[in-house]
Design an enzyme around this catalytic site. Sequence first.
Site, mmCIF file in Angstrom:
data_model
loop_
_atom_site.group_PDB
_atom_site.id
_atom_site.type_symbol
_atom_site.label_atom_id
_atom_site.label_comp_id
_atom_site.label_asym_id
_atom_site.label_seq_id
_atom_site.Cartn_x
_atom_site.Cartn_y
_atom_site.Cartn_z
ATOM 1 C CE1 TYR A 60 -4.270 -1.262 -0.221
ATOM 2 C CE2 TYR A 60 -3.611 -2.736 1.553
ATOM 3 C CZ TYR A 60 -4.506 -2.370 0.564
ATOM 4 O OH TYR A 60 -5.652 -3.106 0.362
ATOM 5 C CG ASN A 123 -12.786 -2.079 1.678
ATOM 6 O OD1 ASN A 123 -11.869 -2.887 1.844
ATOM 7 N ND2 ASN A 123 -12.648 -0.974 0.988
HETATM 8 P P1 IDP Z 1 -9.952 0.712 -3.275
HETATM 9 O O1 IDP Z 1 -9.531 -0.456 -2.393
HETATM 10 O O2 IDP Z 1 -11.450 0.754 -3.477
HETATM 11 O O3 IDP Z 1 -9.169 0.795 -4.567
HETATM 12 P P2 IDP Z 1 -8.310 2.912 -2.217
HETATM 13 O O4 IDP Z 1 -8.705 4.350 -2.239
HETATM 14 O O5 IDP Z 1 -7.193 2.471 -3.108
HETATM 15 O O6 IDP Z 1 -9.650 2.062 -2.446
HETATM 16 O O7 IDP Z 1 -7.913 2.579 -0.699
HETATM 17 C C1 IDP Z 1 -7.259 1.387 -0.372
HETATM 18 C C2 IDP Z 1 -7.883 0.822 0.879
HETATM 19 O O8 IDP Z 1 -7.629 1.716 1.967
HETATM 20 C C3 IDP Z 1 -9.410 0.678 0.851
HETATM 21 O O9 IDP Z 1 -9.851 -0.477 0.195
HETATM 22 C C4 IDP Z 1 -9.739 0.659 2.336
HETATM 23 O O10 IDP Z 1 -9.453 -0.607 2.924
HETATM 24 C C5 IDP Z 1 -8.745 1.695 2.867
HETATM 25 N N1 IDP Z 1 -9.318 3.038 2.899
HETATM 26 C C6 IDP Z 1 -9.571 3.865 1.854
HETATM 27 N N2 IDP Z 1 -10.104 5.022 2.249
HETATM 28 C C7 IDP Z 1 -10.189 4.940 3.596
HETATM 29 C C8 IDP Z 1 -10.667 5.848 4.601
HETATM 30 O O11 IDP Z 1 -11.110 6.971 4.337
HETATM 31 N N3 IDP Z 1 -10.607 5.405 5.899
HETATM 32 C C9 IDP Z 1 -10.113 4.175 6.233
HETATM 33 N N4 IDP Z 1 -9.659 3.306 5.317
HETATM 34 C C10 IDP Z 1 -9.692 3.675 4.017
#
Ligand code: IDP
Length: 149
Positions: A60, A123
């Site tokens: 990440y 998620n």
């Molecule tokens: P994605 O997994 O849908 O591509 P990304 O923006 O790449 O989303 O973010 C990576 C991961 O970081 C997300 O799947 C989630 O687990 C976590 N994440 C993203 N935004 C947030 C936030 O605002 N709060 C907490 N965790 C987040």
Amino acid sequence: GSTPDTRLPMATERTLSIIKPDATRRNLTGRINAKFEEAGLRIVAQKRIRLTKDQAEAFYGVHKERPFFAGLVSFMTSGPVVVQVLEGDDAVARNRAIMGATDPRKAEAGTIRAEFAEDIEANSVHGSDAADTAAQEIAFFFAGVEIVG
Ligand code: IDP
């Protein structure tokens, strides 16, 4: 009709998927895999592993300046994950559609995140967001001999 079909054929692609610790903890691996297979994606590589802190931080790395980074690394190392390579027509975009929006409150009904995600962090699934990142992410976890199409 007489209009020639000029659409590009859908390309067979591969994408990197991760079933996240919130989902492995709730024993949802099979139900999530059924969603992939029902949508025409083939699971051509799969292994259950426990990410180290270093591995989660590297995977990440693009998010390292984001406020949620430390929490995300802590969550991703909190339990086993299942890393997998999915193959099929338009696999990157198709998988993103099956996953649903990052925030499960915004995810379309029937998507994995709408059905299974706990919140925006926990998620349930990761999926590569483009063909080039898919190639990098697949190489991060798998050797060529582990992928059997
Ligand atoms: P994605 O997994 O849908 O591509 P990304 O923006 O790449 O989303 O973010 C990576 C991961 O970081 C997300 O799947 C989630 O687990 C976590 N994440 C993203 N935004 C947030 C936030 O605002 N709060 C907490 N965790 C987040």
